[in-house]
Motif scaffolding. Structure first.
Motif, PDB file in Angstrom:
ATOM      1  N   GLU A 106       0.834  -1.214   0.000  1.00 17.21           N
ATOM      2  CA  GLU A 106       0.000   0.000   0.000  1.00 17.21           C
ATOM      3  C   GLU A 106       0.866   1.259   0.000  1.00 17.21           C
ATOM      4  OE1 GLU A 106      -3.706   0.549   1.779  1.00 17.21           O
ATOM      5  OE2 GLU A 106      -3.895  -1.533   2.441  1.00 17.21           O
ATOM      6  N   MET A 107       2.019   1.173   0.657  1.00 10.46           N
ATOM      7  CA  MET A 107       2.882   2.348   0.799  1.00 10.46           C
ATOM      8  C   MET A 107       3.744   2.554  -0.449  1.00 10.46           C
ATOM      9  SD  MET A 107       3.226   4.514   3.235  1.00 10.46           S
ATOM     10  CE  MET A 107       4.078   6.041   3.155  1.00 10.46           C
ATOM     11  N   PHE A 108       4.310   1.473  -0.988  1.00  7.98           N
ATOM     12  CA  PHE A 108       5.325   1.612  -2.044  1.00  7.98           C
ATOM     13  C   PHE A 108       4.904   1.036  -3.392  1.00  7.98           C
ATOM     14  CE2 PHE A 108       7.904   1.736   1.915  1.00  7.98           C
ATOM     15  CZ  PHE A 108       8.453   2.998   1.753  1.00  7.98           C
ATOM     16  N   GLY A 109       3.711   0.430  -3.480  1.00  8.80           N
ATOM     17  CA  GLY A 109       3.250  -0.069  -4.785  1.00  8.80           C
ATOM     18  C   GLY A 109       2.873  -1.543  -4.731  1.00  8.80           C
ATOM     19  N   GLU A 110       1.842  -1.872  -5.532  1.00  8.79           N
ATOM     20  CA  GLU A 110       1.238  -3.209  -5.577  1.00  8.79           C
ATOM     21  C   GLU A 110       2.223  -4.342  -5.830  1.00  8.79           C
ATOM     22  OE1 GLU A 110      -1.728  -5.103  -5.265  1.00  8.79           O
ATOM     23  OE2 GLU A 110      -1.791  -3.360  -3.927  1.00  8.79           O
ATOM     24  N   SER A 111       3.298  -4.059  -6.621  1.00 15.09           N
ATOM     25  CA  SER A 111       4.177  -5.156  -7.030  1.00 15.09           C
ATOM     26  C   SER A 111       5.349  -5.373  -6.079  1.00 15.09           C
ATOM     27  CB  SER A 111       4.671  -4.902  -8.456  1.00 15.09           C
ATOM     28  OG  SER A 111       5.227  -3.596  -8.525  1.00 15.09           O
ATOM     29  N   ARG A 112       5.374  -4.663  -4.914  1.00 18.00           N
ATOM     30  CA  ARG A 112       6.484  -4.844  -3.960  1.00 18.00           C
ATOM     31  C   ARG A 112       6.439  -6.233  -3.320  1.00 18.00           C
ATOM     32  NH1 ARG A 112       7.493  -0.870  -6.087  1.00 18.00           N
ATOM     33  NH2 ARG A 112       8.713  -2.465  -7.119  1.00 18.00           N
ATOM     34  N   GLU A 113       7.650  -6.767  -3.047  1.00 13.94           N
ATOM     35  CA  GLU A 113       7.794  -7.989  -2.248  1.00 13.94           C
ATOM     36  C   GLU A 113       8.557  -7.608  -0.986  1.00 13.94           C
ATOM     37  OE1 GLU A 113       6.384 -10.773  -2.826  1.00 13.94           O
ATOM     38  OE2 GLU A 113       5.742 -10.432  -4.909  1.00 13.94           O
ATOM     39  N   ILE A 114       8.478  -8.432   0.057  1.00 14.90           N
ATOM     40  CA  ILE A 114       9.314  -8.182   1.237  1.00 14.90           C
ATOM     41  C   ILE A 114      10.125  -9.437   1.577  1.00 14.90           C
ATOM     42  CG2 ILE A 114       7.827  -6.413   2.243  1.00 14.90           C
ATOM     43  CD1 ILE A 114       6.902  -8.531   4.315  1.00 14.90           C
ATOM     44  N   ARG A 115      11.219  -9.216   2.317  1.00 13.66           N
ATOM     45  CA  ARG A 115      11.964 -10.359   2.860  1.00 13.66           C
ATOM     46  C   ARG A 115      12.365 -10.026   4.294  1.00 13.66           C
ATOM     47  NH1 ARG A 115      18.074 -10.116   0.087  1.00 13.66           N
ATOM     48  NH2 ARG A 115      18.744  -8.322   1.329  1.00 13.66           N
ATOM     49  N   LEU A 116      12.420 -11.055   5.130  1.00 10.65           N
ATOM     50  CA  LEU A 116      12.793 -10.877   6.526  1.00 10.65           C
ATOM     51  C   LEU A 116      14.199 -11.421   6.746  1.00 10.65           C
ATOM     52  CD1 LEU A 116       9.767 -10.273   6.739  1.00 10.65           C
ATOM     53  CD2 LEU A 116       9.689 -11.658   8.824  1.00 10.65           C
ATOM     54  N   ARG A 117      15.051 -10.613   7.353  1.00 10.84           N
ATOM     55  CA  ARG A 117      16.416 -11.042   7.692  1.00 10.84           C
ATOM     56  C   ARG A 117      16.548 -11.130   9.206  1.00 10.84           C
ATOM     57  NH1 ARG A 117      19.438  -7.141   7.348  1.00 10.84           N
ATOM     58  NH2 ARG A 117      18.041  -5.628   6.332  1.00 10.84           N
ATOM     59  N   PRO A 118      17.192 -12.207   9.735  1.00 14.59           N
ATOM     60  CA  PRO A 118      17.349 -12.325  11.179  1.00 14.59           C
ATOM     61  C   PRO A 118      18.093 -11.125  11.755  1.00 14.59           C
ATOM     62  CG  PRO A 118      18.114 -14.317  10.064  1.00 14.59           C
ATOM     63  CD  PRO A 118      17.837 -13.304   8.994  1.00 14.59           C
ATOM     64  N   SER A 119      17.665 -10.695  12.934  1.00 14.57           N
ATOM     65  CA  SER A 119      18.300  -9.548  13.564  1.00 14.57           C
ATOM     66  C   SER A 119      18.208  -9.718  15.081  1.00 14.57           C
ATOM     67  CB  SER A 119      17.596  -8.281  13.116  1.00 14.57           C
ATOM     68  OG  SER A 119      18.254  -7.138  13.620  1.00 14.57           O
ATOM     69  N   PHE A 120      18.554  -8.676  15.821  1.00 17.31           N
ATOM     70  CA  PHE A 120      18.396  -8.745  17.276  1.00 17.31           C
ATOM     71  C   PHE A 120      17.843  -7.443  17.830  1.00 17.31           C
ATOM     72  CE2 PHE A 120      19.726  -7.646  21.514  1.00 17.31           C
ATOM     73  CZ  PHE A 120      19.222  -8.721  22.231  1.00 17.31           C
ATOM     74  N   PHE A 121      16.790  -7.534  18.631  1.00 18.49           N
ATOM     75  CA  PHE A 121      16.327  -6.427  19.481  1.00 18.49           C
ATOM     76  C   PHE A 121      16.033  -7.027  20.847  1.00 18.49           C
ATOM     77  CE2 PHE A 121      14.673  -5.518  15.142  1.00 18.49           C
ATOM     78  CZ  PHE A 121      15.466  -4.406  14.860  1.00 18.49           C
ATOM     79  N   PRO A 122      16.326  -6.306  21.908  1.00 16.28           N
ATOM     80  CA  PRO A 122      16.089  -6.875  23.243  1.00 16.28           C
ATOM     81  C   PRO A 122      14.614  -7.166  23.516  1.00 16.28           C
ATOM     82  CG  PRO A 122      17.442  -4.875  23.357  1.00 16.28           C
ATOM     83  CD  PRO A 122      16.914  -4.958  21.967  1.00 16.28           C
ATOM     84  N   PHE A 123      13.708  -6.434  22.840  1.00 18.32           N
ATOM     85  CA  PHE A 123      12.272  -6.556  23.155  1.00 18.32           C
ATOM     86  C   PHE A 123      11.536  -7.544  22.270  1.00 18.32           C
ATOM     87  CE2 PHE A 123      12.594  -3.325  19.917  1.00 18.32           C
ATOM     88  CZ  PHE A 123      13.547  -2.424  20.395  1.00 18.32           C
ATOM     89  N   THR A 124      12.218  -8.128  21.274  1.00 19.50           N
ATOM     90  CA  THR A 124      11.581  -9.137  20.417  1.00 19.50           C
ATOM     91  C   THR A 124      12.481 -10.367  20.290  1.00 19.50           C
ATOM     92  OG1 THR A 124      12.475  -7.890  18.536  1.00 19.50           O
ATOM     93  CG2 THR A 124      10.129  -7.601  19.016  1.00 19.50           C
TER      94      THR A 124
END
Ligand code: 2U9
Length: 343
Positions: A239-257
């Motif tokens: 909705e923000m950047f366009g209908e044809s966008r895909e996303i990917r998740l990369r492992p990370s670290f935050f103390p609260f998640t």
């Protein structure tokens, strides 16, 4: 009597001549006084009529009346002429050109950052989220402790904070709003909120401002999974950047998640093939996220055995920069109209 009559006629002729020559209503009035006023020339003639014989008097009286009537008529005519001339002069000098273009009234508009915040809010409202707000001056407890960042935790130094006292600081993220919301709502379910607002960190360069804006989100309910997080963020990205966008998740670290993931969106400039904006990778980082840490759920008043949740956070300036191709984040805070008027 002959003398008197010729004198009266002479006064008349002279008055008519002067009348034709004078140019203003003031001059007209002056002339009237000079002839018909108390010390006027015609009035003086009338006084001399006392010296005439009774037979001569009515004849002279008639002459004087005729002259007076003639002069008064001439006065009225000249007065009307002068009025008309004055009107013509005003019409000529005060003429308005109604074909000239008008002065534009410039209209303000909503600041680009506020536009982006409102757009983000609309997208999440559309997915059933509610908007939560809280104080910008926070306690150490809500800003750090309740988010699983105990004192001496090394991650506290990741963001240099503005402290007011040992225990009070400017919030470094909007997360304390979610903690306060959980405290207030528990044990009610679901929690489904976004927290937009200003945050403060001791940073200042082309990509960091000491004050910036975040939108964070929190969902807590029974059976919330990482796939829920991914679905919500994919929908947001499209909705923000366009209908044809895909996303990917990369492992990370935050103390609260835990687990935590950084979220990339396929490049809005090249579509993913690689360009200057995405540094050839095809992906651009837009936000951080993860499953809410059990300790954080517990401190919010929820039982981590019974409920799960996800959370995410994004910097609004970064979203605005990517959406509009802005080169330097500081442009968003300079309030230069040449920049602002482009939005
Ligand atoms: C609660 C529990 C979890 C909020 C989160 C991030 C990941 C994150 C950064 C994005 C860019 C901050 O502006 S930024 O520098 N944020 O990566 N934020 S998860 O997590 C929460 C918040 C509240 C109770």
């Amino acid at each position: 009597m002959i003398y008197l009559k010729s004198e009266i006629l002479r006064i008349k002729e002279e008055a008519l001549k002067n009348l034709r020559e004078l140019e203003s209503t003031e001059a007209l009035q002056e002339l009237k006084v000079k002839i018909l006023g108390k010390k006027g020339s015609l009035t003086a003639m009338l006084r001399q009529m006392g010296s005439l014989s009774p037979e001569e008097r009515p004849i002279m009286g008639q002459v004087v009346n005729e002259v007076r009537t003639r002069l008064e008529q001439a006065w009225e005519e000249r007065s009307a002429e002068l009025d008309a001339m004055a009107l013509q002069r005003r019409l000529a000098t005060e003429r308005i050109d109604i074909t000239l273009p008008g002065t534009r009234i410039s209209r303000g508009h909503i600041h680009p950052l506020t536009q982006v915040i409102e757009e983000i809010e609309d997208i999440f409202l559309g997915m059933g989220f509610q908007i939560a707000e809280g104080p910008e001056i926070e306690s150490d407890y809500y800003n750090f402790e309740a988010l699983n960042l105990p004192k001496e935790h090394p991650a506290r130094e990741m963001q240099d904070s503005f402290y007011i006292t040992e225990e009070i600081l400017l919030r470094t993220q909007t997360s304390p709003v979610q903690v306060r919301t959980m405290e207030k709502l528990h044990p009610q379910l679901p929690v489904k909120i976004i927290a937009p607002g200003k945050v403060y960190r001791n940073d200042d360069d082309a990509t960091h401002s000491p004050m910036f804006h975040q939108v964070e989100g929190l969902v807590v309910d029974q059976g919330i999974r990482m796939s829920d997080l991914k679905g919500i963020l994919l929908n947001f990205s499209r909705e923000m950047f366009g209908e044809s966008r895909e996303i990917r998740l990369r492992p990370s670290f935050f103390p609260f998640t835990e687990p935590s993931a950084e979220v990339d969106v396929s490049c809005m400039l090249c579509g993913g093939s690689g360009c200057r904006l995405c540094k050839g990778t095809g992906w651009i980082e837009i936000l951080g996220s993860g499953m809410v840490h059990p300790k954080v759920l517990e401190m919010g008043g929820y039982n981590p055995q019974a409920v799960t949740g996800f959370a995410f956070g994004m910097g609004v300036e970064r979203i605005a920069i990517l959406k509009y191709g802005i080169e330097d984040m500081r442009l968003l805070f300079d309030n230069d109209l040449r920049f602002l008027q482009q939005f």
